[in-house]
Design a protein around this motif. Structure first.
Motif, PDB file in Angstrom:
ATOM      1  N   ARG A  94       0.849  -1.189   0.000  1.00 41.71           N
ATOM      2  CA  ARG A  94       0.000   0.000   0.000  1.00 41.71           C
ATOM      3  C   ARG A  94       0.884   1.239   0.000  1.00 41.71           C
ATOM      4  O   ARG A  94       1.956   1.245   0.575  1.00 41.71           O
ATOM      5  CB  ARG A  94      -0.849  -0.051   1.265  1.00 41.71           C
ATOM      6  CG  ARG A  94      -1.734   1.101   1.543  1.00 41.71           C
ATOM      7  CD  ARG A  94      -2.664   0.743   2.711  1.00 41.71           C
ATOM      8  NE  ARG A  94      -1.956   0.675   3.966  1.00 41.71           N
ATOM      9  CZ  ARG A  94      -1.924   1.670   4.848  1.00 41.71           C
ATOM     10  NH1 ARG A  94      -2.547   2.792   4.595  1.00 41.71           N
ATOM     11  NH2 ARG A  94      -1.280   1.546   5.977  1.00 41.71           N
ATOM     12  N   MET A  95       0.407   2.293  -0.669  1.00 46.13           N
ATOM     13  CA  MET A  95       1.101   3.576  -0.656  1.00 46.13           C
ATOM     14  C   MET A  95       0.036   4.669  -0.663  1.00 46.13           C
ATOM     15  O   MET A  95      -0.923   4.594  -1.425  1.00 46.13           O
ATOM     16  CB  MET A  95       1.998   3.705  -1.887  1.00 46.13           C
ATOM     17  CG  MET A  95       2.741   5.012  -1.931  1.00 46.13           C
ATOM     18  SD  MET A  95       3.967   5.097  -3.264  1.00 46.13           S
ATOM     19  CE  MET A  95       2.946   5.069  -4.715  1.00 46.13           C
ATOM     20  N   ARG A  96       0.221   5.670   0.192  1.00 41.39           N
ATOM     21  CA  ARG A  96      -0.738   6.770   0.188  1.00 41.39           C
ATOM     22  C   ARG A  96      -0.048   8.055   0.608  1.00 41.39           C
ATOM     23  O   ARG A  96       0.945   8.053   1.342  1.00 41.39           O
ATOM     24  CB  ARG A  96      -1.928   6.471   1.076  1.00 41.39           C
ATOM     25  CG  ARG A  96      -1.651   6.600   2.528  1.00 41.39           C
ATOM     26  CD  ARG A  96      -2.855   6.312   3.380  1.00 41.39           C
ATOM     27  NE  ARG A  96      -2.428   6.566   4.745  1.00 41.39           N
ATOM     28  CZ  ARG A  96      -3.197   6.962   5.697  1.00 41.39           C
ATOM     29  NH1 ARG A  96      -4.473   7.126   5.481  1.00 41.39           N
ATOM     30  NH2 ARG A  96      -2.736   7.187   6.900  1.00 41.39           N
ATOM     31  N   PHE A  97      -0.566   9.144   0.094  1.00 40.27           N
ATOM     32  CA  PHE A  97      -0.109  10.477   0.439  1.00 40.27           C
ATOM     33  C   PHE A  97      -1.347  11.246   0.854  1.00 40.27           C
ATOM     34  O   PHE A  97      -2.236  11.483   0.044  1.00 40.27           O
ATOM     35  CB  PHE A  97       0.567  11.139  -0.767  1.00 40.27           C
ATOM     36  CG  PHE A  97       1.164  12.470  -0.434  1.00 40.27           C
ATOM     37  CD1 PHE A  97       2.340  12.541   0.296  1.00 40.27           C
ATOM     38  CD2 PHE A  97       0.554  13.632  -0.833  1.00 40.27           C
ATOM     39  CE1 PHE A  97       2.903  13.767   0.618  1.00 40.27           C
ATOM     40  CE2 PHE A  97       1.100  14.864  -0.519  1.00 40.27           C
ATOM     41  CZ  PHE A  97       2.281  14.935   0.205  1.00 40.27           C
ATOM     42  N   GLU A  98      -1.406  11.561   2.149  1.00 45.36           N
ATOM     43  CA  GLU A  98      -2.622  12.179   2.675  1.00 45.36           C
ATOM     44  C   GLU A  98      -2.261  13.139   3.785  1.00 45.36           C
ATOM     45  O   GLU A  98      -1.463  12.814   4.668  1.00 45.36           O
ATOM     46  CB  GLU A  98      -3.531  11.069   3.212  1.00 45.36           C
ATOM     47  CG  GLU A  98      -4.929  11.521   3.561  1.00 45.36           C
ATOM     48  CD  GLU A  98      -5.782  10.329   3.967  1.00 45.36           C
ATOM     49  OE1 GLU A  98      -6.158  10.258   5.150  1.00 45.36           O
ATOM     50  OE2 GLU A  98      -6.044   9.469   3.104  1.00 45.36           O
ATOM     51  N   GLY A  99      -2.841  14.330   3.734  1.00 42.53           N
ATOM     52  CA  GLY A  99      -2.623  15.314   4.793  1.00 42.53           C
ATOM     53  C   GLY A  99      -1.164  15.657   5.000  1.00 42.53           C
ATOM     54  O   GLY A  99      -0.734  15.880   6.129  1.00 42.53           O
ATOM     55  N   GLY A 100      -0.390  15.671   3.936  1.00 44.11           N
ATOM     56  CA  GLY A 100       1.023  16.013   4.037  1.00 44.11           C
ATOM     57  C   GLY A 100       1.908  14.869   4.505  1.00 44.11           C
ATOM     58  O   GLY A 100       3.104  15.055   4.708  1.00 44.11           O
ATOM     59  N   GLU A 101       1.343  13.699   4.690  1.00 44.46           N
ATOM     60  CA  GLU A 101       2.132  12.543   5.124  1.00 44.46           C
ATOM     61  C   GLU A 101       2.186  11.501   4.019  1.00 44.46           C
ATOM     62  O   GLU A 101       1.188  11.216   3.369  1.00 44.46           O
ATOM     63  CB  GLU A 101       1.525  11.914   6.378  1.00 44.46           C
ATOM     64  CG  GLU A 101       1.671  12.770   7.613  1.00 44.46           C
ATOM     65  CD  GLU A 101       1.228  12.038   8.869  1.00 44.46           C
ATOM     66  OE1 GLU A 101       1.203  10.782   8.872  1.00 44.46           O
ATOM     67  OE2 GLU A 101       0.902  12.717   9.848  1.00 44.46           O
TER      68      GLU A 101
END
Length: 131
Positions: free
Chosen positions: A42-49
């Motif tokens: 899994r990979m995610r970019f959310e809320g600056g993280e």
């Protein structure tokens, strides 16, 4: 012969052989399905993280080794390890392992910089008051 020595010469029954081979087959089937190499789950970019999650036997082994190193070093917040690139320009990288909830190196630097700024303002104020 002793009882222990007799056990050493115990021949495997057909049922034992089948059970052992089925277990071995199942193990290698799982390895083939999951793979040894680290795979991105899994990979995610959310809320600056930015967050990535890997799976696989190699990824698990590396993670356990890192946690073991963290504990062996007696680390409280984080521990850093150097990694050297084998290709030109042969740069050095630092891998940081941080305990969740503990201060990171960046947190500590930010606090130190804020404290330095505060002390510089106080010093400047004292220099302006002195005759």
């Amino acid at each position: 012969m002793t009882a222990m020595a007799e056990d050493e010469f115990h021949e495997e029954t057909a049922e034992d052989t089948i059970e052992r081979l089925v277990a071995e087959r199942d193990h290698w089937k799982e390895v083939a399905e999951q793979g040894l190499e680290p795979r991105m789950r899994r990979m995610r970019f959310e809320g600056g993280e930015f967050e990535m999650e890997y799976t696989g036997q190699v990824a698990e082994t590396i993670a356990l080794a890192m946690v073991g190193h963290f504990k062996a070093m007696g680390a409280v917040n984080y521990v850093e390890m150097n990694v050297h690139d084998r290709e030109e320009p042969f740069r050095r990288y630092t891998v940081t392992i941080q305990k969740v909830g503990a201060k990171s190196p960046a947190d500590k630097v930010a606090e130190a910089e804020a404290r330095v700024l505060e002390l510089e303002f106080r010093l400047a104020a004292l220099e302006n008051v002195s005759p």
